[in-house]
Design a protein around this motif. Structure first.
Motif, short mmCIF file in Angstrom:
data_model
loop_
_atom_site.label_atom_id
_atom_site.label_comp_id
_atom_site.label_asym_id
_atom_site.label_seq_id
_atom_site.Cartn_x
_atom_site.Cartn_y
_atom_site.Cartn_z
N SER A 1 0.83 -1.21 0.00
CA SER A 1 0.00 0.00 0.00
C SER A 1 0.87 1.26 0.00
CB SER A 1 -0.92 0.01 1.23
OG SER A 1 -1.76 -1.12 1.24
N ALA A 2 1.97 1.21 0.75
CA ALA A 2 2.85 2.38 0.84
C ALA A 2 3.46 2.73 -0.51
CB ALA A 2 3.96 2.11 1.86
N VAL A 3 3.99 1.76 -1.21
CA VAL A 3 4.66 2.05 -2.48
C VAL A 3 3.64 2.43 -3.56
CG1 VAL A 3 4.73 -0.34 -3.36
CG2 VAL A 3 6.50 1.28 -4.06
N VAL A 4 2.47 1.81 -3.54
CA VAL A 4 1.43 2.15 -4.53
C VAL A 4 0.93 3.57 -4.32
CG1 VAL A 4 -0.93 1.65 -5.29
CG2 VAL A 4 0.70 -0.22 -4.97
N ILE A 5 0.70 3.94 -3.07
CA ILE A 5 0.19 5.30 -2.77
C ILE A 5 1.27 6.35 -3.04
CG2 ILE A 5 -0.60 6.82 -0.91
CD1 ILE A 5 -2.11 4.41 0.23
N TYR A 6 2.51 6.06 -2.66
CA TYR A 6 3.58 7.04 -2.87
C TYR A 6 3.77 7.32 -4.37
CZ TYR A 6 7.88 9.64 -2.22
OH TYR A 6 8.82 10.65 -2.21
N PHE A 7 3.72 6.26 -5.17
CA PHE A 7 3.92 6.40 -6.62
C PHE A 7 2.59 6.30 -7.37
CE2 PHE A 7 8.13 4.85 -5.23
CZ PHE A 7 8.94 5.81 -5.82
N ARG B 1 0.72 8.33 -9.00
CA ARG B 1 0.66 8.91 -10.35
C ARG B 1 1.36 8.02 -11.36
NH1 ARG B 1 1.50 13.53 -7.15
NH2 ARG B 1 -0.23 15.02 -7.24
N ASP B 2 2.53 7.51 -10.98
CA ASP B 2 3.26 6.61 -11.87
C ASP B 2 2.47 5.32 -12.11
OD1 ASP B 2 6.30 7.78 -11.94
OD2 ASP B 2 5.38 8.11 -10.00
N VAL B 3 1.92 4.77 -11.02
CA VAL B 3 1.16 3.53 -11.13
C VAL B 3 -0.06 3.71 -12.03
CG1 VAL B 3 -0.22 1.83 -9.85
CG2 VAL B 3 1.95 2.65 -8.90
N SER B 4 -0.75 4.84 -11.86
CA SER B 4 -1.92 5.13 -12.69
C SER B 4 -1.52 5.25 -14.16
CB SER B 4 -2.58 6.42 -12.22
OG SER B 4 -3.66 6.77 -13.06
N GLY B 5 -0.41 5.95 -14.41
CA GLY B 5 0.07 6.10 -15.78
C GLY B 5 0.49 4.77 -16.39
N LEU B 6 1.15 3.94 -15.59
CA LEU B 6 1.58 2.63 -16.07
C LEU B 6 0.38 1.75 -16.42
CD1 LEU B 6 4.45 1.96 -13.51
CD2 LEU B 6 4.73 2.24 -15.98
N MET B 7 -0.64 1.77 -15.58
CA MET B 7 -1.83 0.97 -15.83
C MET B 7 -2.54 1.45 -17.10
SD MET B 7 -2.19 -1.49 -13.73
CE MET B 7 -3.90 -1.89 -14.11
N GLN B 8 -2.68 2.76 -17.25
CA GLN B 8 -3.33 3.31 -18.44
C GLN B 8 -2.53 2.98 -19.69
OE1 GLN B 8 -4.21 7.50 -17.95
NE2 GLN B 8 -5.10 7.18 -15.92
N GLY B 9 -1.20 3.15 -19.59
CA GLY B 9 -0.34 2.85 -20.73
C GLY B 9 -0.40 1.39 -21.13
N TRP B 10 -0.45 0.51 -20.12
CA TRP B 10 -0.50 -0.92 -20.38
C TRP B 10 -1.82 -1.30 -21.07
CZ3 TRP B 10 -3.40 -5.11 -18.21
CH2 TRP B 10 -2.92 -6.37 -18.58
N LEU B 11 -2.93 -0.73 -20.57
CA LEU B 11 -4.23 -1.01 -21.18
C LEU B 11 -4.29 -0.49 -22.62
CD1 LEU B 11 -6.59 -0.21 -18.17
CD2 LEU B 11 -6.08 -2.46 -19.13
N LEU B 12 -3.70 0.69 -22.84
CA LEU B 12 -3.65 1.22 -24.21
C LEU B 12 -2.81 0.33 -25.13
CD1 LEU B 12 -3.26 5.06 -23.54
CD2 LEU B 12 -5.25 3.90 -24.52
N SER B 13 -1.74 -0.24 -24.57
CA SER B 13 -0.87 -1.10 -25.37
C SER B 13 -1.62 -2.36 -25.84
CB SER B 13 0.38 -1.50 -24.58
OG SER B 13 0.07 -2.45 -23.57
N LEU B 14 -2.57 -2.81 -25.03
CA LEU B 14 -3.38 -3.98 -25.42
C LEU B 14 -4.28 -3.66 -26.61
CD1 LEU B 14 -4.42 -5.39 -21.91
CD2 LEU B 14 -2.53 -6.14 -23.38
N ARG C 1 5.19 1.06 -22.48
CA ARG C 1 6.47 0.35 -22.70
C ARG C 1 7.11 0.01 -21.35
NH1 ARG C 1 12.00 1.14 -23.12
NH2 ARG C 1 11.78 3.15 -22.07
N LEU C 2 7.11 0.97 -20.44
CA LEU C 2 7.70 0.74 -19.12
C LEU C 2 6.93 -0.32 -18.35
CD1 LEU C 2 9.83 1.52 -17.03
CD2 LEU C 2 8.34 3.38 -16.28
N ALA C 3 5.62 -0.33 -18.49
CA ALA C 3 4.80 -1.34 -17.80
C ALA C 3 5.18 -2.74 -18.26
CB ALA C 3 3.32 -1.07 -18.06
N TRP C 4 5.37 -2.92 -19.55
CA TRP C 4 5.76 -4.24 -20.08
C TRP C 4 7.16 -4.62 -19.61
CZ3 TRP C 4 2.69 -7.84 -21.52
CH2 TRP C 4 1.47 -7.55 -22.14
N LEU D 1 9.11 0.50 -8.14
CA LEU D 1 8.00 0.09 -9.00
C LEU D 1 8.01 -1.42 -9.25
CD1 LEU D 1 8.05 3.01 -11.62
CD2 LEU D 1 6.40 2.67 -9.77
N LEU D 2 9.22 -1.97 -9.36
CA LEU D 2 9.36 -3.41 -9.58
C LEU D 2 8.91 -4.21 -8.36
CD1 LEU D 2 10.34 -5.61 -11.54
CD2 LEU D 2 12.65 -5.28 -10.64
#
Length: 265
Positions: A53-59, A61-74, A83-86, A189-190
């Motif tokens: 929870s700590a790392v997800v909340i701290y990052f 914005r990054d996590v949200s962007g990664l999820m959106q980017g990953w869904l768009l990549s699909l 690209r970073l999400a993959w 993030l990893l």
């Protein structure tokens, strides 16, 4: 466990999950000094929930962007975040496979004070070498498939107790020439997918276990590990930009020598 023990262990887990100083090396000390027993499966699940929870909340914005980017990549849309999400998924595979295949063997045969002390010292020295020799010129946008694979393979090595997951992944990123903030951020993030997988595995074990669950102990584990992990991430990023990895290397060497002393008694 009593309240003091729950707070103490959750604090250690929260601080050492993301610092490059080895959680295994710290969690073995209370058992050697105070004679404490294993904290139990439910508490392990609780601190995993807290640190995740700590790392997800701290990052967030990054996590949200990664999820959106990953869904768009699909959908066939290419973005830097996708690209970073993959790459993060790719880097998670080696440790996930190694965890399924060899975790029990490695921890069963290697989880001794001597092994943990030696690993703490050796990988601490490797972190110092990487920090001294790194070009510190590459950024997040420069991460390629081969970089993600190398960092992922390094993360798999962290199954050896005393290595430190965050420490070995930052070490590899530094050796590949990335700057300290990028090395730390990619490592953090990893941690999200690997902590999630570990938490799900432990949660499944807990669901199929007859062990009683102490809700007070559980809430302490989640709360304390969350607060300590969040603070740890925030201040660690500030420290490494000013002082590099040297303070953590010195600390690891001192801790390793202390554990080595215990192992030889």
């Amino acid at each position: 466990m009593d309240v003091f023990q729950s707070i103490f262990l959750a604090l250690i887990q929260g601080l050492t999950e993301f610092l490059p100083i080895s959680s295994s090396a710290h969690l073995i000390l209370p058992s050697r000094i105070f004679g404490w027993q294993d904290q139990g499966l439910a508490f392990d699940v609780a601190v995993h929930v807290g640190t995740l929870s700590a790392v997800v909340i701290y990052f967030h914005r990054d996590v949200s962007g990664l999820m959106q980017g990953w869904l768009l990549s699909l959908r066939g849309q290419r973005t830097e975040q996708g690209r970073l999400a993959w790459l993060l998924i790719l880097a998670t595979i080696p440790a996930a496979v190694m965890g399924l295949v060899g975790k029990g063997i490695i921890e069963g045969s290697a989880r001794s004070t001597l092994v943990i002390s030696i690993s703490t010292i050796l990988f601490g020295l490797l972190l110092w070498y990487a920090d001294r020799k790194s070009a510190l010129t590459r950024e997040m946008k420069d991460i390629r498939v081969r970089d993600a694979l190398k960092i992922g393979l390094a993360q798999a090595i962290a199954l050896i107790p005393g290595t430190s997951r965050s420490g070995i992944t930052m070490t590899m990123a530094l050796l590949l020439g990335f700057d300290r903030r990028t090395a730390a951020t990619f490592s953090f993030l990893l941690s999200i997918p690997i902590i999630t997988l570990a938490g799900l595995y432990l949660g499944w074990q807990l669901m199929t276990s007859p062990a009683d669950i102490d809700m007070g102990e559980l809430l302490i584990g989640i709360g304390v590990s969350f607060v300590s992990a969040y603070a740890c991430i925030h201040y660690f990023l500030k420290i490494i930009e000013r002082m590099g990895m040297l303070p953590f290397v010195v600390y690891r060497l001192a801790l390793g020598v202390l554990l080595l002393t215990f192992s030889l008694q």
